[in-house]
Design a protein around this motif. Structure first.
Motif, short mmCIF file in Angstrom:
data_model
loop_
_atom_site.label_atom_id
_atom_site.label_comp_id
_atom_site.label_asym_id
_atom_site.label_seq_id
_atom_site.Cartn_x
_atom_site.Cartn_y
_atom_site.Cartn_z
N GLN A 73 0.63 -1.36 0.44
CA GLN A 73 -0.08 -0.12 -0.58
C GLN A 73 1.34 0.98 -0.30
OE1 GLN A 73 -3.97 -0.25 -0.29
NE2 GLN A 73 -2.90 -1.64 -0.93
N ASP A 102 1.01 -0.96 5.78
CA ASP A 102 -0.67 -1.92 5.99
C ASP A 102 0.14 -3.38 6.58
OD1 ASP A 102 -2.88 -1.94 4.41
OD2 ASP A 102 -1.93 -3.76 5.40
N TRP A 103 -1.05 -3.46 7.66
CA TRP A 103 -0.52 -4.78 8.61
C TRP A 103 -0.61 -6.20 7.57
CZ3 TRP A 103 -4.14 -8.39 9.52
CH2 TRP A 103 -5.50 -7.64 8.93
N ARG A 104 -1.50 -6.01 6.34
CA ARG A 104 -1.42 -7.02 5.90
C ARG A 104 0.18 -7.53 4.93
NH1 ARG A 104 -7.06 -5.41 4.24
NH2 ARG A 104 -5.83 -3.83 4.60
N ASP A 110 4.52 -5.64 10.84
CA ASP A 110 3.38 -5.60 12.04
C ASP A 110 2.54 -5.22 12.53
OD1 ASP A 110 4.54 -8.13 13.56
OD2 ASP A 110 6.13 -7.22 13.98
N VAL A 111 2.46 -3.50 12.32
CA VAL A 111 2.01 -2.22 12.78
C VAL A 111 1.98 -1.34 11.51
CG1 VAL A 111 0.66 -0.80 14.26
CG2 VAL A 111 1.40 -2.77 15.32
N GLY A 112 0.78 -1.22 11.20
CA GLY A 112 0.91 -0.38 9.96
C GLY A 112 1.09 1.10 10.52
N SER A 122 -0.30 8.07 9.42
CA SER A 122 -0.31 9.51 10.75
C SER A 122 1.19 9.51 11.46
CB SER A 122 -1.71 8.58 11.36
OG SER A 122 -1.80 10.49 11.50
#
Lengths: 309, 280
Positions: free
Chosen positions: B111, B115-117, B122-124, B127
């Motif tokens: 992305q 992105d977490w996917r 681990d964490v997107g 912001s």
């Protein structure tokens, strides 16, 4: 009179029970642990309790990091700060990443009382409902609060649980609670009253007023705003002549809106919303504020009568 | 400041290998952004040497076991610089390199912001100003579990104008998170211009020290410097470390260096060609 209890006390007790059973339960607070009752957990499990100071945004992010490492993180503060001050953190970090953070807020609604508008969250359900992946529970009494906390701890992903400040009467002692399944507390075929939180009791009292006037009201405790129990709403639409929603929240964006969205798509039945019109709260005793903002059984009964003519 | 230190010596061979790797990562960044047609080259290129050191020397990680509990954690707080993250992840073997050419396209695993996917994320993020808090949570979890792994987080300089960074800075030292190491990519530019002109951060070393952090200042393009800073952070007890890395925005591509326009614009075809020639 039924037992009067703080929902917050039930929250504190539930956390301790959870903490004893599961070492992955961690709790965060932002300098309101006495009020939110997370201090009870902090006293018992100091190593798993993190007071983050007056810094709600960092608290949400830290909770997210703990959850991303396998913890079940409960983060607490007042509703206005949890949903408002830290909204972007809740949206972008907790909800987008589908992290196992349970945001349990207290002091929601106008019954915060004398502290006044800055501390009275009347739009928090709307704010949380706007975020994908967020589940929302508004318990109506202390026993249900406990069950909601237990259920949330077992349900993966973010959950927002909204509690008030004041003592509230216990309405129902049964331990049956399922996220997303509303409880029908009273049967009736004339009109349906769908309520959440402290307004469930007002709805039951409103139904008593109506009964004396020969109107049978069905009362639904819609404790879960998301996922919403659409089946119960459709049943109310099919079996009764109208639906009145009741919430200690703006009439826009909360329970009333959620129910209206369901009904608008089936065009089945008339409805009205009891709640706070588009204006801020103010200082006052909770009882007086309830009257001032017409969150009373009398107004609910009147609204029902107006609706079904 | 006194602390015990067992500084590893890094062989000139290792340094040379990492330099080569960094060049390869820069090539991937340029190619990926050219194909995407948008994205952020400046901050990706300024943090390339740091990211290369982390993924190919410093961090303990298993690209094929993305959920291995013992892995060191990395979080990219300045999420717009994800091209460099995607490049080191692909180069490490987290996912096929072909994925890089799908950056920012509909349905892509990569992305426009982390992105977490994506395997290895681990964490997107995206912001700004939130990542230090997330890393802090990860560090607290590791301490709670008495796990030995470390947590690294990359911060941007413009980003630390966000107040949440300082909330997290305060909390990380309060909780004595010596397993947490932040790196500041201090390239001196943000979208609207020079950081010093938009919202001055200085005196930065003193600020972080005042918040209870151990501060190391380095040249963020000197591989040996970067490695020894990470070694120092590993050995330090009782406080978190921030490595303030002076970097050049757009580093490695002459016409992108210190050019604010390349904060968030992809190279044209001709620019791509020239950039790849410079990076050959």
């Amino acid at each position: 009179m039924s037992e009067m209890r703080y929902a917050r006390d039930a929250y504190g007790e539930a956390l301790i029970e959870l903490g004893e059973k599961n070492k992955d339960i961690v709790v965060l607070d932002a300098d309101l642990s006495g009020s939110t009752r997370t201090a009870m957990f902090g006293k018992k499990f100091p190593e798993r309790f993190f007071n983050m100071g007056v810094a709600e945004q960092n608290m949400m992010g830290t909770a997210a990091g703990l959850a991303a490492s396998g913890k079940i993180a409960f983060a607490s503060t007042f509703a206005i700060f949890g949903a408002g001050r830290a909204w972007d953190q809740v949206r972008n970090t907790i909800c987008y990443n589908q992290l196992n953070v349970k945001i349990v807020v207290t002091h929601a609604g106008i019954t915060v009382g004398p502290d006044g508008s800055s501390h009275q969250a009347i739009e928090d359900i709307a704010l949380m409902r706007a975020i994908p992946n967020m589940n929302i529970i508004v318990p109506c009494d202390a026993p249900q609060t406990k069950e909601a906390i237990f259920a949330a701890s077992k349900s993966p992903g973010p959950v927002y649980i909204r509690l008030g400040r004041a003592k509230i009467p216990t309405l129902c002692n049964d331990r049956e609670f399922e996220i997303g399944r509303a409880r029908v507390l009273r049967q009736g075929d004339d009109v349906s009253i769908i309520a959440c939180g402290i307004m469930v009791r007002q709805a039951l009292l409103g139904a008593e007023i109506l009964e004396k006037q020969g109107i049978n009201a069905r009362v639904v405790d819609m404790h879960t705003i998301r996922p919403l129990d659409k089946d119960v709403i459709l049943e109310c639409a099919n079996k009764t002549k109208g639906i009145v929603t009741c919430e200690e929240h703006l009439v826009s964006g909360g329970l009333g809106s959620a129910v209206a969205e369901v009904l608008a798509e089936i065009n089945a039945v008339a409805m009205k919303r009891v709640g706070i019109p588009g204006k801020f709260g103010q200082s006052g005793d909770p009882e007086n504020l309830i009257k001032e903002y017409r969150l009373t059984p009398e107004n609910i009964a009147e609204t029902c009568k107006g609706l079904i003519g | 400041m006194k602390h015990s230190r067992t500084r590893k010596t890094h062989s000139s061979e290792e340094v040379k290998k990492l330099k080569e790797k960094a060049k390869q990562i820069r090539r991937l960044i340029v190619q990926m952004l050219a194909k995407a047609g948008s994205g952020h080259p400046g901050g990706s290129l300024s943090s390339t040497d740091i990211m290369t050191c982390l993924y190919f020397s410093v961090m303990n990680h298993e690209p094929k076991k993305t959920k291995w509990p013992g892995r060191d954690r990395f979080h990219m707080s300045k999420g717009h610089c994800c091209p460099v993250w995607y490049a080191v992840l692909a180069e490490s073997g987290y996912f096929p390199k072909e994925w890089l050419w799908t950056l920012r396209k509909l349905g892509s695993n990569l992305q426009g912001h982390p992105d977490w996917r994506t395997p290895g994320v681990d964490v997107g993020s995206g912001s700004l100003g939130q990542g230090l808090s997330i890393a802090l949570g990860m560090a607290l979890a590791a301490k709670l579990d008495k796990a030995g792994h470390r947590v690294y987080v990359l911060l941007g300089d413009g980003e630390i104008q966000e107040g949440q960074i300082w909330e997290a800075a305060m909390a990380a030292s309060h909780y004595r998170c010596d397993n947490l190491c932040a790196v500041l990519d201090y390239n001196g530019y943000q979208i609207d211009g020079k950081v010093s002109e938009i919202m001055n951060l200085e005196p930065l070393v003193e600020k972080w020290r005042a918040f209870g952090w151990h501060v190391v200042t380095i040249d963020g393009h000197d591989i040996a410097d970067i490695l020894s800073a990470f070694d120092q952070a590993k050995d330090l007890k009782d406080k978190p470390t921030i490595i303030i890395a002076r970097t050049i925005k757009g580093k490695g591509v002459s016409f992108m260096e210190n050019v604010v326009d390349f904060h968030g614009r992809a190279p044209t075809e001709a620019e791509t060609k020239q950039a790849l020639e410079e990076l050959s």
